[in-house]
Write a protein that holds these residues in place. Structure first.
Motif, PDB file in Angstrom:
ATOM      1  N   GLU A 183     -41.236 -26.443   3.031  1.00 45.27           N
ATOM      2  CA  GLU A 183     -40.474 -27.595   2.573  1.00 45.27           C
ATOM      3  C   GLU A 183     -41.298 -28.448   1.610  1.00 45.27           C
ATOM      4  O   GLU A 183     -40.787 -28.928   0.601  1.00 45.27           O
ATOM      5  N   ASP A 184     -42.572 -28.623   1.928  1.00 42.61           N
ATOM      6  CA  ASP A 184     -43.460 -29.345   1.008  1.00 42.61           C
ATOM      7  C   ASP A 184     -43.535 -28.619  -0.325  1.00 42.61           C
ATOM      8  O   ASP A 184     -43.541 -29.228  -1.384  1.00 42.61           O
ATOM      9  N   ARG A 186     -41.325 -26.719  -1.685  1.00 46.45           N
ATOM     10  CA  ARG A 186     -40.119 -26.894  -2.486  1.00 46.45           C
ATOM     11  C   ARG A 186     -40.074 -28.290  -3.089  1.00 46.45           C
ATOM     12  O   ARG A 186     -39.684 -28.462  -4.241  1.00 46.45           O
ATOM     13  N   LEU A 191     -40.851 -31.251  -8.453  1.00 48.51           N
ATOM     14  CA  LEU A 191     -41.449 -32.250  -9.329  1.00 48.51           C
ATOM     15  C   LEU A 191     -41.697 -31.691 -10.725  1.00 48.51           C
ATOM     16  O   LEU A 191     -41.769 -32.431 -11.693  1.00 48.51           O
ATOM     17  N   TYR A 205     -38.667 -20.825  -2.998  1.00 49.40           N
ATOM     18  CA  TYR A 205     -37.464 -20.373  -2.293  1.00 49.40           C
ATOM     19  C   TYR A 205     -37.610 -18.961  -1.764  1.00 49.40           C
ATOM     20  O   TYR A 205     -36.892 -18.546  -0.867  1.00 49.40           O
ATOM     21  N   ALA A 212     -37.913 -25.429   9.089  1.00 50.28           N
ATOM     22  CA  ALA A 212     -36.669 -25.843   9.730  1.00 50.28           C
ATOM     23  C   ALA A 212     -36.489 -25.163  11.085  1.00 50.28           C
ATOM     24  O   ALA A 212     -35.673 -25.589  11.898  1.00 50.28           O
ATOM     25  N   LEU A 229     -27.202 -27.057  12.265  1.00 54.41           N
ATOM     26  CA  LEU A 229     -28.563 -26.545  12.003  1.00 54.41           C
ATOM     27  C   LEU A 229     -28.773 -25.225  12.739  1.00 54.41           C
ATOM     28  O   LEU A 229     -29.364 -24.291  12.194  1.00 54.41           O
ATOM     29  N   TYR A 232     -26.885 -22.657  10.648  1.00 56.47           N
ATOM     30  CA  TYR A 232     -27.553 -22.367   9.373  1.00 56.47           C
ATOM     31  C   TYR A 232     -28.854 -21.618   9.596  1.00 56.47           C
ATOM     32  O   TYR A 232     -29.168 -20.667   8.875  1.00 56.47           O
ATOM     33  N   ASN A 233     -29.619 -22.058  10.582  1.00 52.33           N
ATOM     34  CA  ASN A 233     -30.893 -21.392  10.836  1.00 52.33           C
ATOM     35  C   ASN A 233     -30.680 -19.944  11.242  1.00 52.33           C
ATOM     36  O   ASN A 233     -31.416 -19.055  10.821  1.00 52.33           O
TER      37      ASN A 233
ATOM     38  N   ARG C  34     -30.878 -24.217   1.053  1.00 55.50           N
ATOM     39  CA  ARG C  34     -30.597 -25.475   0.354  1.00 55.50           C
ATOM     40  C   ARG C  34     -29.779 -26.401   1.244  1.00 55.50           C
ATOM     41  O   ARG C  34     -29.970 -27.600   1.253  1.00 55.50           O
ATOM     42  N   ARG C  35     -28.855 -25.790   2.004  1.00 53.47           N
ATOM     43  CA  ARG C  35     -28.059 -26.610   2.928  1.00 53.47           C
ATOM     44  C   ARG C  35     -28.939 -27.182   4.031  1.00 53.47           C
ATOM     45  O   ARG C  35     -28.804 -28.338   4.406  1.00 53.47           O
ATOM     46  N   ILE C  36     -29.832 -26.323   4.538  1.00 55.21           N
ATOM     47  CA  ILE C  36     -30.735 -26.793   5.592  1.00 55.21           C
ATOM     48  C   ILE C  36     -31.581 -27.943   5.059  1.00 55.21           C
ATOM     49  O   ILE C  36     -31.746 -28.972   5.704  1.00 55.21           O
ATOM     50  N   ASP C  37     -32.097 -27.747   3.835  1.00 52.99           N
ATOM     51  CA  ASP C  37     -32.898 -28.803   3.217  1.00 52.99           C
ATOM     52  C   ASP C  37     -32.088 -30.081   3.103  1.00 52.99           C
ATOM     53  O   ASP C  37     -32.578 -31.168   3.364  1.00 52.99           O
ATOM     54  N   MET C  39     -29.690 -31.038   4.929  1.00 53.42           N
ATOM     55  CA  MET C  39     -29.505 -31.659   6.242  1.00 53.42           C
ATOM     56  C   MET C  39     -30.758 -32.378   6.689  1.00 53.42           C
ATOM     57  O   MET C  39     -30.701 -33.388   7.366  1.00 53.42           O
ATOM     58  N   ARG C  40     -31.897 -31.789   6.361  1.00 50.81           N
ATOM     59  CA  ARG C  40     -33.115 -32.262   6.987  1.00 50.81           C
ATOM     60  C   ARG C  40     -33.933 -33.212   6.134  1.00 50.81           C
ATOM     61  O   ARG C  40     -34.608 -34.072   6.668  1.00 50.81           O
ATOM     62  N   LEU C  45     -37.185 -34.137   8.800  1.00 49.36           N
ATOM     63  CA  LEU C  45     -38.528 -33.704   8.443  1.00 49.36           C
ATOM     64  C   LEU C  45     -39.304 -34.725   7.648  1.00 49.36           C
ATOM     65  O   LEU C  45     -40.432 -35.051   7.973  1.00 49.36           O
ATOM     66  N   GLU C  46     -38.686 -35.213   6.570  1.00 51.95           N
ATOM     67  CA  GLU C  46     -39.421 -36.075   5.663  1.00 51.95           C
ATOM     68  C   GLU C  46     -40.085 -37.223   6.410  1.00 51.95           C
ATOM     69  O   GLU C  46     -41.185 -37.634   6.086  1.00 51.95           O
ATOM     70  N   VAL C  48     -40.944 -37.316   9.477  1.00 56.38           N
ATOM     71  CA  VAL C  48     -41.741 -36.938  10.645  1.00 56.38           C
ATOM     72  C   VAL C  48     -43.047 -36.329  10.161  1.00 56.38           C
ATOM     73  O   VAL C  48     -43.051 -35.446   9.317  1.00 56.38           O
ATOM     74  N   ARG C  75     -49.514 -34.446  -0.016  1.00 56.08           N
ATOM     75  CA  ARG C  75     -48.249 -34.780   0.650  1.00 56.08           C
ATOM     76  C   ARG C  75     -47.905 -36.236   0.410  1.00 56.08           C
ATOM     77  O   ARG C  75     -46.757 -36.594   0.158  1.00 56.08           O
ATOM     78  N   GLN C  78     -46.714 -36.682  -3.083  1.00 59.74           N
ATOM     79  CA  GLN C  78     -45.369 -36.123  -3.232  1.00 59.74           C
ATOM     80  C   GLN C  78     -44.332 -37.010  -2.579  1.00 59.74           C
ATOM     81  O   GLN C  78     -43.256 -37.259  -3.122  1.00 59.74           O
ATOM     82  N   ALA C  82     -41.432 -38.615  -4.653  1.00 57.33           N
ATOM     83  CA  ALA C  82     -40.031 -38.285  -4.384  1.00 57.33           C
ATOM     84  C   ALA C  82     -39.230 -39.553  -4.074  1.00 57.33           C
ATOM     85  O   ALA C  82     -38.129 -39.759  -4.575  1.00 57.33           O
ATOM     86  N   ARG C  85     -38.757 -41.739  -7.192  1.00 52.33           N
ATOM     87  CA  ARG C  85     -37.705 -41.255  -8.084  1.00 52.33           C
ATOM     88  C   ARG C  85     -36.337 -41.619  -7.547  1.00 52.33           C
ATOM     89  O   ARG C  85     -35.404 -41.845  -8.287  1.00 52.33           O
TER      90      ARG C  85
END
Lengths: 258, 311, 315
Positions: A183-184, A186, A191, A205, A212, A229, A232-233, C34-37, C39-40, C45-46, C48, C75, C78, C82, C85
């Motif tokens: 995730e980081d 991505r 950026l 990707y 997740a 979730l 999706y997972n 992308r959907r999971i992202d 959601m989270r 996540l961000e 936590v 991190r 970033q 993020a 922005r």
């Protein structure tokens, strides 16, 4: 076809369960769960959280280790020892072999996880004497861990289809670590803009996304996991594993065996 | 119908790390093995025997050419229902027992459960391991593994059996048993294609042999015919060096050891040779016909370069 | 009986099928991802931290804490980038991320320098937590007492964000005693102590920053502040000129042209970005595009709050 795939799967499973290393790893995982009990006792108020965090982390890490160490040898070991010759000289298609190997290892890991989960829940019961409603989310966390195993197995199998076991292990572990920070990655790729950003974005990707699938710390605090979730997972893990397994089969289909 | 037909089947590997160079493992090979034949595939180590077998099993892909097995394309998985294969120095899953291993392979070949149970017992008895069914393969000796290897190659009752060096690693009794086994397969009407570098085995078993050297087919023919071409020589030993020039004049090879001389010459020159020895007052010790062997043919084929095919 | 051609096709068919399955599955997986992202990212996540305790993390890093500090610093950057922005008004994770970073590698000076700037500035330019910024730099000084840059940073924060010239003066003074310190620290300390004209002092500070830093981002930030200071100086002066015109003529000026012809101005006044100021009928002066000039206190539309109180208004 189904008969052949299941025969190969069962043989893969049998190979794993007759290997002493597997039991050592499970033993260590359970030992860690037990240690979590002790560790929880010396701290105050967070016994349950410590047990869940440490216990589920143990289940996950040892499972990953098993998945990688067995996974990397699935194809290359049979190739090195030439046991593959007698298999492929039969009416077995190469992709059937790959699929059989995949299901065999996933089956092994599911059975392992069940044992480790029983140990974990026993420890939890010993600690708190009764289960709560939110403990069902612990099952979700374990389910997500199994989904991680499915991806790792497919990835290890992919590397095993074209690389030596040692390199495969290094690749698979590296990919697991990267996937944990996917995730980081991505966010980082997002950026960069323009053509310079496409390659990192594509890479971000392409690597498996494990972040997740790790909900251990949130379920340790009794938080719920959204149904979407879970869906999706599940979809993601199965699709990614299918893609990696197809890639493994594709490579294997065109390999000249030594 | 031919059991095996190859059409210019060849394999070239790219060897080397940075600068890949082509290495020819098998020059385009064309041969036919009729059904019911025991065919010996001869050649020194590294001649390309195993490459040929791996090509036919679909384990490696040819650089050119094609093949038919039992009348069908060799890559057709369906054809492998009727093929048995014993690789060179076989290694099997050592965590399995012999019965489990045979059961696994029988399953892969599509045998039903009831059939499998019956065949496993039969095969173990046939290869001389009737008691070993429940022993893990890790406890097997090399010879026992070779037997299990043969058992797995015939568990599904194939029509065509490929054996790569089936006698290697066996003691004399074991070799004898494997010979008998191949003979019995032939009696059942199976086609057996086996590679070996042990010529006496081939001589005893094969209807026809092919000689392979450096990836090239050097000769092929019926064993009896090949042997006939080499019979007709005699070995003659006598005392008395005085006869030496006369015999050398006859064009035969002479090996003197002190006064005793050994020479090999063609049958039709024998009279002339004996006359010459008598005239020189030499003392004749022995006259022995030279038994021709496949080895002579083999060695000849390894030495000459042009390809000769005698059918 | 299948011919050779059929079989070639069969093999090709397997290849094509596998390649298709692989591509379709991978593409679908990315879509799901992308959907999971989606959601989270905002929620779980961000916000936590993987491991919120820097001390545990340090032990878990198996000696690679330098590397891990770099990871966490990245991190933090970033995260800030993020959020920035997205014009976020809250940066909850910034302080803990910086704490973890500096705990893992206490000598990572950039983390204190940039980190404190991120923390101190008013949202959306920063987290608006000067207290945490000061605490971060203080920790940095404790770990690296010989880095004068940190004292400079501290004094800067005290004056600019906390509006405490006395504390700033103390920080600059402490810094000036470090061997090899930039001599300007002493000047700054003196300036702070004197409580000289605020805009002039602020300009001095920002100019020092602009001239001493090699980092583009900090330099640009300093430039933005310097521009804002000029606007804050320009606008009251221009308004004064407009008022003077009204006093003389009994009516407000219709535009800059009138002021120029009256000899009060030499030309159309422009802001630091080169855009003309706007003269309003009531005599107030506005900048053409307030969004391109952050940190200004003057020349804003009525009702629009200043984004940052860089300099306290003279009362």
């Amino acid at each position: 076809m189904i008969n052949r795939i299941s025969a190969i799967s069962f043989n893969t499973f049998r190979e794993a369960v007759r290997d002493r290393v597997l039991y050592n790893l499970i033993f260590f995982a359970l030992l860690l769960v037990a240690a979590a009990l002790l560790f929880g006792q010396i701290s105050i108020g967070i016994e349950r959280i410590v047990l869940i965090n440490l216990g589920l982390t143990a289940v996950s890490i040892f499972g990953i280790v098993i998945a990688i160490f067995i996974g990397i040898g699935l194809v290359s070991k049979e190739m090195d020892k030439r046991t593959l010759y007698t298999v492929l000289a039969r009416p077995v298609r190469r992709w059937e072999f790959i699929l059989g190997k995949f299901f065999g290892l996933v089956g092994t890991l599911v059975v392992n996880t069940i044992f480790m989960a029983i140990g974990f829940f026993a420890a939890l019961l010993y600690l708190v004497h009764h289960f709560q409603r939110s403990d069902t989310y612990l099952l979700v966390a374990i389910y997500f861990i199994v989904l991680q195993f499915v991806i790792v197995t497919a990835v290890a199998l992919l590397f095993s289809s074209f690389s030596s076991p040692l390199l495969s292990a290094v690749f698979a572990f590296a990919l697991y670590i990267i996937g944990t920070f996917a995730e980081d990655l991505r966010a980082f790729a997002a950026l960069a803009h323009g053509p310079a950003g496409w390659i990192p974005t594509a890479a971000a990707y392409l690597v498996p996304n494990f972040s997740a699938l790790n909900v251990i710390s949130s379920v340790a605090h009794g938080e719920s996991v959204a149904r979407t979730l879970i869906a999706y997972n599940t979809g993601y893990a199965l699709l990614y594993a299918a893609a990696a397994t197809s890639a493994a089969a594709l490579i294997f289909e065109h390999r000249n065996l030594k | 119908m031919a059991a095996i037909e190859t059409f210019a089947l060849g394999k070239t590997y790219l060897a080397g790390f940075l600068r890949k160079r082509p290495k020819i493992a098998l020059k385009p090979l064309t041969l036919t093995v009729p059904e019911g034949e025991v065919f010996g595939y001869l050649g020194p180590n590294g001649a390309g025997k195993t490459t040929t077998l791996k090509l036919l099993m679909g384990l490696v892909f040819p650089s050119g050419g094609s093949a038919k097995i039992l009348g069908r394309d060799w890559r057709d998985p369906a054809v492998r229902v009727n093929i048995g294969f014993l690789p060179e120095q076989p290694y099997f899953y050592d965590y399995l027992t012999a019965s489990e291993l045979l059961d696994y392979y029988a399953q892969l070949s599509g045998l039903a459960a009831s059939q499998r149970r019956r065949r496993i017992g039969e095969m173990l008895a046939r290869v001389g391991l009737p008691e070993a069914g429940h022993t893990q393969l890790r406890k097997f000796s090399k010879g026992m593994l070779q037997r299990v290897g043969i058992a797995q190659a015939i568990i599904h009752d194939p029509k065509l059996i490929f054996l790569d060096e089936p006698m290697s690693g066996l003691d004399p009794i074991g070799r004898r048993e494997v010979r008998d086994l191949i003979q019995s397969l032939k009696d059942e009407g199976k086609t057996v294609f086996f590679s070996t570098h042990i010529l006496s085995d081939a001589e005893a078993l094969c209807d026809r042999v092919a000689v392979l050297h450096k990836g090239e087919l050097r000769g092929i023919g019926v064993v009896q015919d090949l042997l006939a071409r080499f019979s007709g020589n005699v070995e003659i030993i006598w005392d008395g060096a005085a006869a030496l020039p006369a015999l050398q004049a006859l064009g035969c090879e002479c090996h003197p050891t002190g006064e005793t001389i050994r020479a090999v010459l063609a049958q039709d020159q024998l009279d002339a040779a004996i006359d010459a020895i008598r005239r020189a007052h030499g003392r004749l010790m022995s006259i022995t016909p030279v038994r021709a062997s496949l080895e002579d043919y083999f060695l000849e084929k390894l030495n000459d370069t042009p390809v000769e095919v005698a059918r | 009986m299948p011919t050779t051609i059929d079989l070639m096709n069969h093999r090709t068919a397997i290849t094509v099928t596998l390649a298709t399955v692989m591509t379709v599955c991978l593409a679908s997986a990315v879509v799901l991802l992308r959907r999971i992202d989606g959601m989270r990212s905002g929620a779980t996540l961000e916000e936590v931290l993987y491991i919120p305790s820097p001390k545990i993390l340090k032990r878990m890093s198996l000696g690679y804490n330098g590397l891990l500090a770099d990871v966490y610093w990245t991190r933090a950057v970033q995260y800030f980038g993020a959020k920035h922005r997205a014009h976020a008004m809250q940066y909850q994770l910034l302080a803990p991320l910086l704490e973890v970073t500096t705990e893992l590698d206490p000598h990572l000076i950039v983390a204190y320098q940039f980190g404190s700037t991120f923390l101190a500035q008013k949202p959306p330019e920063g987290a608006g937590r000067p207290d945490k910024a000061v605490a971060l730099v203080e920790r940095g000084i404790q770990a690296n007492p010989n880095r004068w840059q940190l004292y400079y940073e501290l004094g800067f924060l005290e004056y600019m964000e906390r509006h405490d010239p006395a504390a700033a003066a103390r920080a600059f003074e402490r810094g000036s005693q470090v061997p090899g310190a930039h001599q300007f620290l002493r000047v700054l300390a003196a300036a702070m102590a004197q409580q000289a004209g605020q805009i002039a002092t602020a300009r001095m500070l920002w100019t020092t920053t602009y001239e001493t830093t090699e980092d583009k981002m900090i330099r640009f930030n300093a430039l933005k502040h310097l521009r804002a200071l000029r606007v804050d100086e320009d606008v009251p002066r221009l308004e004064e000129v407009a008022a003077e015109f009204k006093r003389r003529n009994g009516r407000p000026a219709s535009g800059w042209a009138e002021l120029i012809s009256a000899g009060l101005l030499r030309g159309i006044p422009v802001d630091p970005l080169g855009r003309p100021y706007k003269l309003l009928p009531d005599g107030r002066v506005e900048v053409a595009d307030p969004d391109s000039l952050p940190f200004i206190n003057q020349g804003l539309l009525p009702g629009k709050k200043p984004e940052s109180l860089v300099v306290e208004k003279k009362s």
